[in-house]
Scaffold this motif. Structure first.
Motif, PDB file in Angstrom:
ATOM      1  N   VAL A 115       0.881  -1.178   0.110  1.00 25.57           N
ATOM      2  CA  VAL A 115      -0.009   0.031   0.001  1.00 25.57           C
ATOM      3  C   VAL A 115       0.900   1.191   0.120  1.00 25.57           C
ATOM      4  CG1 VAL A 115      -1.749   1.200   1.100  1.00 25.57           C
ATOM      5  CG2 VAL A 115      -1.929  -1.110   1.129  1.00 25.57           C
ATOM      6  N   VAL A 116       0.721   1.984  -0.745  1.00 26.32           N
ATOM      7  CA  VAL A 116       1.542   3.257  -1.105  1.00 26.32           C
ATOM      8  C   VAL A 116       0.434   4.600  -0.884  1.00 26.32           C
ATOM      9  CG1 VAL A 116       3.189   4.736  -2.472  1.00 26.32           C
ATOM     10  CG2 VAL A 116       2.950   1.974  -2.866  1.00 26.32           C
ATOM     11  N   PRO A 117       0.342   5.002   0.379  1.00 21.69           N
ATOM     12  CA  PRO A 117      -0.640   6.073   0.589  1.00 21.69           C
ATOM     13  C   PRO A 117      -0.388   7.419  -0.028  1.00 21.69           C
ATOM     14  CG  PRO A 117       0.047   5.174   2.595  1.00 21.69           C
ATOM     15  CD  PRO A 117       1.061   4.519   1.597  1.00 21.69           C
ATOM     16  N   GLU A 118       0.856   7.761  -0.165  1.00 19.84           N
ATOM     17  CA  GLU A 118       1.349   9.166  -0.703  1.00 19.84           C
ATOM     18  C   GLU A 118       1.066   9.238  -2.116  1.00 19.84           C
ATOM     19  OE1 GLU A 118       5.084   6.584  -0.126  1.00 19.84           O
ATOM     20  OE2 GLU A 118       3.204   6.915   0.871  1.00 19.84           O
ATOM     21  N   LYS A 119       0.711   8.034  -2.790  1.00 21.01           N
ATOM     22  CA  LYS A 119       0.305   7.953  -4.391  1.00 21.01           C
ATOM     23  C   LYS A 119      -1.056   7.308  -4.362  1.00 21.01           C
ATOM     24  CE  LYS A 119       5.081   8.425  -6.073  1.00 21.01           C
ATOM     25  NZ  LYS A 119       6.298   7.821  -6.847  1.00 21.01           N
ATOM     26  N   ASN A 120      -1.570   6.956  -3.468  1.00 22.56           N
ATOM     27  CA  ASN A 120      -3.027   6.104  -3.629  1.00 22.56           C
ATOM     28  C   ASN A 120      -2.859   4.927  -4.578  1.00 22.56           C
ATOM     29  OD1 ASN A 120      -4.523   8.185  -2.219  1.00 22.56           O
ATOM     30  ND2 ASN A 120      -4.216   9.709  -4.055  1.00 22.56           N
ATOM     31  N   LEU A 121      -1.889   4.382  -4.243  1.00 24.04           N
ATOM     32  CA  LEU A 121      -1.487   2.967  -5.070  1.00 24.04           C
ATOM     33  C   LEU A 121      -1.686   1.752  -4.144  1.00 24.04           C
ATOM     34  CD1 LEU A 121       1.614   3.987  -7.160  1.00 24.04           C
ATOM     35  CD2 LEU A 121      -0.782   4.022  -7.808  1.00 24.04           C
ATOM     36  N   LEU A 122      -2.257   0.786  -4.776  1.00 21.83           N
ATOM     37  CA  LEU A 122      -2.523  -0.552  -4.408  1.00 21.83           C
ATOM     38  C   LEU A 122      -1.715  -1.594  -5.168  1.00 21.83           C
ATOM     39  CD1 LEU A 122      -5.937  -1.330  -3.008  1.00 21.83           C
ATOM     40  CD2 LEU A 122      -3.970  -1.082  -1.650  1.00 21.83           C
ATOM     41  N   VAL A 123      -0.973  -2.365  -4.596  1.00 16.05           N
ATOM     42  CA  VAL A 123      -0.180  -3.551  -5.257  1.00 16.05           C
ATOM     43  C   VAL A 123      -0.491  -4.700  -5.156  1.00 16.05           C
ATOM     44  CG1 VAL A 123       1.943  -4.560  -6.087  1.00 16.05           C
ATOM     45  CG2 VAL A 123       1.958  -2.007  -5.663  1.00 16.05           C
ATOM     46  N   LEU A 124      -1.635  -5.588  -5.882  1.00 10.14           N
ATOM     47  CA  LEU A 124      -2.209  -6.630  -5.616  1.00 10.14           C
ATOM     48  C   LEU A 124      -1.419  -7.721  -6.436  1.00 10.14           C
ATOM     49  CD1 LEU A 124      -6.058  -5.529  -6.265  1.00 10.14           C
ATOM     50  CD2 LEU A 124      -4.575  -5.627  -4.318  1.00 10.14           C
ATOM     51  N   LYS A 125      -1.513  -9.202  -5.804  1.00 12.24           N
ATOM     52  CA  LYS A 125      -0.893 -10.211  -6.444  1.00 12.24           C
ATOM     53  C   LYS A 125      -1.749 -10.940  -7.420  1.00 12.24           C
ATOM     54  CE  LYS A 125       1.064 -14.873  -5.242  1.00 12.24           C
ATOM     55  NZ  LYS A 125       1.303 -15.958  -4.256  1.00 12.24           N
ATOM     56  N   GLY A 126      -1.042 -10.953  -8.664  1.00  9.72           N
ATOM     57  CA  GLY A 126      -1.928 -11.531  -9.605  1.00  9.72           C
ATOM     58  C   GLY A 126      -2.367 -10.402 -10.680  1.00  9.72           C
ATOM     59  N   CYS A 127      -3.213 -10.996 -11.582  1.00  9.88           N
ATOM     60  CA  CYS A 127      -3.888  -9.963 -12.631  1.00  9.88           C
ATOM     61  C   CYS A 127      -5.403  -9.684 -12.266  1.00  9.88           C
ATOM     62  CB  CYS A 127      -3.683 -10.457 -13.798  1.00  9.88           C
ATOM     63  SG  CYS A 127      -4.443 -12.144 -14.347  1.00  9.88           S
ATOM     64  N   VAL A 128      -5.642  -8.759 -12.842  1.00  6.24           N
ATOM     65  CA  VAL A 128      -7.303  -8.243 -12.857  1.00  6.24           C
ATOM     66  C   VAL A 128      -7.479  -8.091 -14.062  1.00  6.24           C
ATOM     67  CG1 VAL A 128      -6.760  -7.198 -10.452  1.00  6.24           C
ATOM     68  CG2 VAL A 128      -6.781  -5.789 -12.535  1.00  6.24           C
ATOM     69  N   PRO A 129      -9.014  -8.044 -14.205  1.00  8.02           N
ATOM     70  CA  PRO A 129      -9.628  -7.832 -15.684  1.00  8.02           C
ATOM     71  C   PRO A 129      -9.563  -6.472 -16.116  1.00  8.02           C
ATOM     72  CG  PRO A 129     -11.225  -8.295 -13.984  1.00  8.02           C
ATOM     73  CD  PRO A 129      -9.915  -8.440 -13.315  1.00  8.02           C
ATOM     74  N   GLY A 130      -9.600  -6.154 -17.495  1.00  7.83           N
ATOM     75  CA  GLY A 130      -9.701  -4.673 -18.018  1.00  7.83           C
ATOM     76  C   GLY A 130      -8.472  -4.311 -18.731  1.00  7.83           C
ATOM     77  N   HIS A 131      -8.352  -3.370 -19.510  1.00  7.62           N
ATOM     78  CA  HIS A 131      -7.491  -2.674 -20.065  1.00  7.62           C
ATOM     79  C   HIS A 131      -6.630  -1.896 -19.035  1.00  7.62           C
ATOM     80  CE1 HIS A 131      -9.887   0.790 -20.805  1.00  7.62           C
ATOM     81  NE2 HIS A 131     -10.812  -0.023 -20.962  1.00  7.62           N
ATOM     82  N   LYS A 132      -5.575  -1.177 -19.537  1.00  8.97           N
ATOM     83  CA  LYS A 132      -5.086  -0.112 -18.777  1.00  8.97           C
ATOM     84  C   LYS A 132      -5.760   1.044 -18.765  1.00  8.97           C
ATOM     85  CE  LYS A 132      -0.105  -1.468 -19.930  1.00  8.97           C
ATOM     86  NZ  LYS A 132       1.280  -1.163 -20.297  1.00  8.97           N
ATOM     87  N   ASN A 133      -5.786   1.652 -17.422  1.00  9.51           N
ATOM     88  CA  ASN A 133      -6.766   2.878 -17.179  1.00  9.51           C
ATOM     89  C   ASN A 133      -8.313   2.253 -17.081  1.00  9.51           C
ATOM     90  OD1 ASN A 133      -4.511   4.691 -17.170  1.00  9.51           O
ATOM     91  ND2 ASN A 133      -4.571   4.902 -19.378  1.00  9.51           N
ATOM     92  N   ALA A 134      -8.615   1.062 -16.987  1.00 11.06           N
ATOM     93  CA  ALA A 134      -9.892   0.543 -16.921  1.00 11.06           C
ATOM     94  C   ALA A 134     -10.263   1.065 -15.249  1.00 11.06           C
ATOM     95  CB  ALA A 134      -9.982  -0.672 -17.213  1.00 11.06           C
ATOM     96  N   TYR A 135     -11.695   1.369 -15.221  1.00  9.20           N
ATOM     97  CA  TYR A 135     -12.229   1.537 -13.741  1.00  9.20           C
ATOM     98  C   TYR A 135     -12.405   0.129 -13.171  1.00  9.20           C
ATOM     99  CZ  TYR A 135     -12.678   6.227 -14.942  1.00  9.20           C
ATOM    100  OH  TYR A 135     -12.429   7.683 -15.213  1.00  9.20           O
ATOM    101  N   VAL A 136     -11.878  -0.048 -11.820  1.00  7.10           N
ATOM    102  CA  VAL A 136     -11.902  -1.414 -11.127  1.00  7.10           C
ATOM    103  C   VAL A 136     -12.731  -0.869  -9.723  1.00  7.10           C
ATOM    104  CG1 VAL A 136     -10.229  -2.388 -12.125  1.00  7.10           C
ATOM    105  CG2 VAL A 136      -9.798  -1.336 -10.218  1.00  7.10           C
ATOM    106  N   THR A 137     -13.606  -1.934  -9.215  1.00  5.97           N
ATOM    107  CA  THR A 137     -13.976  -1.759  -7.803  1.00  5.97           C
ATOM    108  C   THR A 137     -13.325  -2.652  -7.222  1.00  5.97           C
ATOM    109  OG1 THR A 137     -15.696  -3.078  -8.415  1.00  5.97           O
ATOM    110  CG2 THR A 137     -16.273  -0.844  -8.602  1.00  5.97           C
ATOM    111  N   ILE A 138     -12.756  -2.224  -5.857  1.00  5.32           N
ATOM    112  CA  ILE A 138     -12.080  -3.223  -5.009  1.00  5.32           C
ATOM    113  C   ILE A 138     -12.854  -3.396  -3.682  1.00  5.32           C
ATOM    114  CG2 ILE A 138      -9.702  -3.784  -3.757  1.00  5.32           C
ATOM    115  CD1 ILE A 138      -9.361  -0.844  -5.924  1.00  5.32           C
ATOM    116  N   GLU A 139     -13.276  -4.702  -3.257  1.00  3.97           N
ATOM    117  CA  GLU A 139     -13.945  -4.951  -2.132  1.00  3.97           C
ATOM    118  C   GLU A 139     -13.264  -5.820  -0.996  1.00  3.97           C
ATOM    119  OE1 GLU A 139     -18.613  -4.349  -3.288  1.00  3.97           O
ATOM    120  OE2 GLU A 139     -17.734  -6.295  -3.924  1.00  3.97           O
ATOM    121  N   LYS A 140     -13.208  -5.496   0.333  1.00  7.38           N
ATOM    122  CA  LYS A 140     -12.786  -6.398   1.134  1.00  7.38           C
ATOM    123  C   LYS A 140     -13.842  -7.185   2.034  1.00  7.38           C
ATOM    124  CE  LYS A 140     -11.196  -3.318   4.786  1.00  7.38           C
ATOM    125  NZ  LYS A 140     -10.376  -2.820   5.434  1.00  7.38           N
TER     126      LYS A 140
END
Length: 205
Positions: free
Chosen positions: A180-205
């Motif tokens: 988790v990189v709070p200063e740049k609002n970045l999340l690094v997740l293991k593996g791949c997620v659907p969609g092209h680059k710059n596609a909107y995603v929803t992340i739920e926990k």
């Protein structure tokens, strides 16, 4: 479920403490603004409506402008509701990646890449005829028989055949948050997620 809206930046890989190379996806998650609070008393269910990614005011209609004015924010390109959100929030609150911690497991939903009209080998994983015997010619990726004869004299619904592929909502479950990189609002997740680059995603926990 708690969650955020984000944008897929792309894929990379990092090394863990044992020196293993792990493929991962980088997502810009938030900041998201609370644009509406749903309650059991008024709406019949509890949820938070979040908005992400500012949109030019000239591209928003009057209904959108009136909606976001209540939250005291600018119009958003992507708006998503999250049911039964953990915690107490009010209109105009901002949520960021600090909602997640390293080691959390999350579900990511997005629209998969559209691949157009595809055959059965690519779309469903068929083996094709494969130069077998009986004088097969130019039939390497053919679907083969689809089973209909004088009875039932029709093709059953749901038969796996060629057709449009991709462009559907896909959810990948249980992806681990590596960083988790709070200063740049970045999340690094293991593996791949659907969609092209710059596609909107929803992340739920």
């Amino acid at each position: 479920m708690s969650g955020l809206i984000g944008k897929k930046i792309g894929m990379t890989s990092i090394f863990d403490e044992r020196g293993k190379n792990i493929p991962c996806t980088v997502i810009e998650a938030g900041p998201c603004v609370v644009t509406q609070v749903r309650t059991e008393e008024v709406d019949g269910y509890s949820a938070l409506q979040l908005g992400f990614d500012d949109k030019a005011e000239k591209r928003a209609n009057k209904a959108e402008m009136g909606h976001v004015k209540k939250a005291g924010t600018s119009p958003k390109k992507k708006v998503v509701e999250f049911r039964d959100f953990e915690g107490e929030f009010k209109l105009g609150d901002t949520l960021g990646v600090d909602l997640f911690n390293e080691g959390d497991f999350v579900d990511v939903s997005a629209t998969s890449k559209g691949k157009g009209f595809q055959g059965v080998v690519k779309r469903h994983g068929f083996g094709g005829v494969g130069q077998a015997t009986h004088g097969q010619h130019n039939r390497l990726r053919a679907p083969g028989s689809i089973g209909a004869a004088s009875y039932p004299a029709r093709v059953f619904k749901g038969m796996r055949m060629a057709g449009r592929m991709g462009g559907e909502t896909v959810t990948v479950q249980n992806l681990r948050v590596l960083k988790v990189v709070p200063e740049k609002n970045l999340l690094v997740l293991k593996g791949c997620v659907p969609g092209h680059k710059n596609a909107y995603v929803t992340i739920e926990k």
